[in-house]
Write a protein that holds these residues in place. Structure first.
Motif, PDB file in Angstrom:
ATOM      1  N   GLY A  23      56.485  45.738  41.186  1.00  0.00           N
ATOM      2  CA  GLY A  23      57.031  46.352  42.390  1.00  0.00           C
ATOM      3  C   GLY A  23      57.678  45.322  43.293  1.00  0.00           C
ATOM      4  N   VAL A  24      58.551  45.816  44.152  1.00  0.00           N
ATOM      5  CA  VAL A  24      59.249  44.989  45.133  1.00  0.00           C
ATOM      6  C   VAL A  24      59.604  45.878  46.324  1.00  0.00           C
ATOM      7  N   SER A  25      59.551  45.302  47.510  1.00  0.00           N
ATOM      8  CA  SER A  25      59.969  46.015  48.714  1.00  0.00           C
ATOM      9  C   SER A  25      61.405  45.638  49.034  1.00  0.00           C
ATOM     10  N   VAL A  26      62.162  46.625  49.489  1.00  0.00           N
ATOM     11  CA  VAL A  26      63.570  46.407  49.820  1.00  0.00           C
ATOM     12  C   VAL A  26      63.823  46.928  51.228  1.00  0.00           C
ATOM     13  N   VAL A  27      64.400  46.082  52.057  1.00  0.00           N
ATOM     14  CA  VAL A  27      64.849  46.505  53.378  1.00  0.00           C
ATOM     15  C   VAL A  27      66.327  46.826  53.266  1.00  0.00           C
ATOM     16  N   VAL A  28      66.703  47.997  53.762  1.00  0.00           N
ATOM     17  CA  VAL A  28      68.114  48.394  53.808  1.00  0.00           C
ATOM     18  C   VAL A  28      68.482  48.593  55.274  1.00  0.00           C
ATOM     19  N   ARG A  83      59.762  50.869  48.942  1.00  0.00           N
ATOM     20  CA  ARG A  83      58.971  50.152  47.935  1.00  0.00           C
ATOM     21  C   ARG A  83      59.344  50.712  46.573  1.00  0.00           C
ATOM     22  N   LEU A  84      59.873  49.863  45.702  1.00  0.00           N
ATOM     23  CA  LEU A  84      60.233  50.266  44.344  1.00  0.00           C
ATOM     24  C   LEU A  84      59.093  49.883  43.407  1.00  0.00           C
ATOM     25  N   THR A  85      58.533  50.864  42.698  1.00  0.00           N
ATOM     26  CA  THR A  85      57.424  50.611  41.773  1.00  0.00           C
ATOM     27  C   THR A  85      57.536  51.402  40.477  1.00  0.00           C
ATOM     28  N   ASP A  86      58.476  52.314  40.409  1.00  0.00           N
ATOM     29  CA  ASP A  86      58.606  53.221  39.267  1.00  0.00           C
ATOM     30  C   ASP A  86      59.926  52.933  38.558  1.00  0.00           C
ATOM     31  N   PRO A  87      59.901  52.512  37.289  1.00  0.00           N
ATOM     32  CA  PRO A  87      61.154  52.168  36.606  1.00  0.00           C
ATOM     33  C   PRO A  87      62.086  53.355  36.355  1.00  0.00           C
ATOM     34  N   SER A  88      61.632  54.565  36.652  1.00  0.00           N
ATOM     35  CA  SER A  88      62.518  55.725  36.500  1.00  0.00           C
ATOM     36  C   SER A  88      63.193  56.103  37.819  1.00  0.00           C
ATOM     37  N   SER A 111      56.641  41.241  38.620  1.00  0.00           N
ATOM     38  CA  SER A 111      57.784  42.128  38.830  1.00  0.00           C
ATOM     39  C   SER A 111      59.051  41.640  38.123  1.00  0.00           C
ATOM     40  N   LEU A 112      59.849  42.624  37.765  1.00  0.00           N
ATOM     41  CA  LEU A 112      61.142  42.400  37.125  1.00  0.00           C
ATOM     42  C   LEU A 112      62.110  43.379  37.781  1.00  0.00           C
ATOM     43  N   LEU A 113      63.045  42.863  38.564  1.00  0.00           N
ATOM     44  CA  LEU A 113      64.004  43.693  39.284  1.00  0.00           C
ATOM     45  C   LEU A 113      65.331  43.683  38.538  1.00  0.00           C
ATOM     46  N   LEU A 114      65.789  44.864  38.138  1.00  0.00           N
ATOM     47  CA  LEU A 114      67.081  45.038  37.491  1.00  0.00           C
ATOM     48  C   LEU A 114      68.092  45.419  38.563  1.00  0.00           C
TER      49      LEU A 114
END
Length: 119
Positions: A51-56, A66-71, A91-94
């Motif tokens: 998982g990784v948190s992203v501020v937009v 918070r991104l944690t689900d690859p779908s 974590s692996l962020l694509l």
């Protein structure tokens, strides 16, 4: 029993056809990535593992996802400031991008970004 599969088909499910793809990994939880906006480039972020948190931030409002689900992924339009942090250990962020790497497309100064957005 056979695991999971998330298809990634060019031209389907995204508002752009990816031109450049890259992986972000081995980022310590205390480190921050991103901290920039793009003038023209669109991006789509997927936590392929962990998982990784992203501020937009569009210059008017700011949110954290918070991104944690690859779908499930997050679309970053041009002129949106993005920050990635709180990386899980594995974590692996694509990241899929609509344009090739172009140094001039990056806005790396937040004050300049705010000025451009408010024009």
């Amino acid at each position: 029993m056979r695991g999971s599969l998330t298809p990634l088909e060019n031209g389907k499910g995204l508002p752009f056809v990816p031109v450049r793809n890259f992986l972000v990994y081995d980022v310590a939880s205390s480190r921050v990535r991103g901290e920039h906006a793009h003038r023209k480039c669109e991006q789509f972020l997927v936590a392929a593992r962990g998982g990784v948190s992203v501020v937009v931030d569009d210059g008017r409002s700011r949110a954290e996802v918070r991104l944690t689900d690859p779908s499930v992924g997050l679309y970053l339009a041009p002129m949106v400031w993005g920050i990635q942090y709180k990386f899980d250990r594995d974590s692996l962020l694509l990241v899929m991008a609509s344009r090739p790497y172009e140094a001039d497309d990056y806005i790396r100064d937040y004050d300049e970004f705010r000025e451009l957005v408010n024009r």
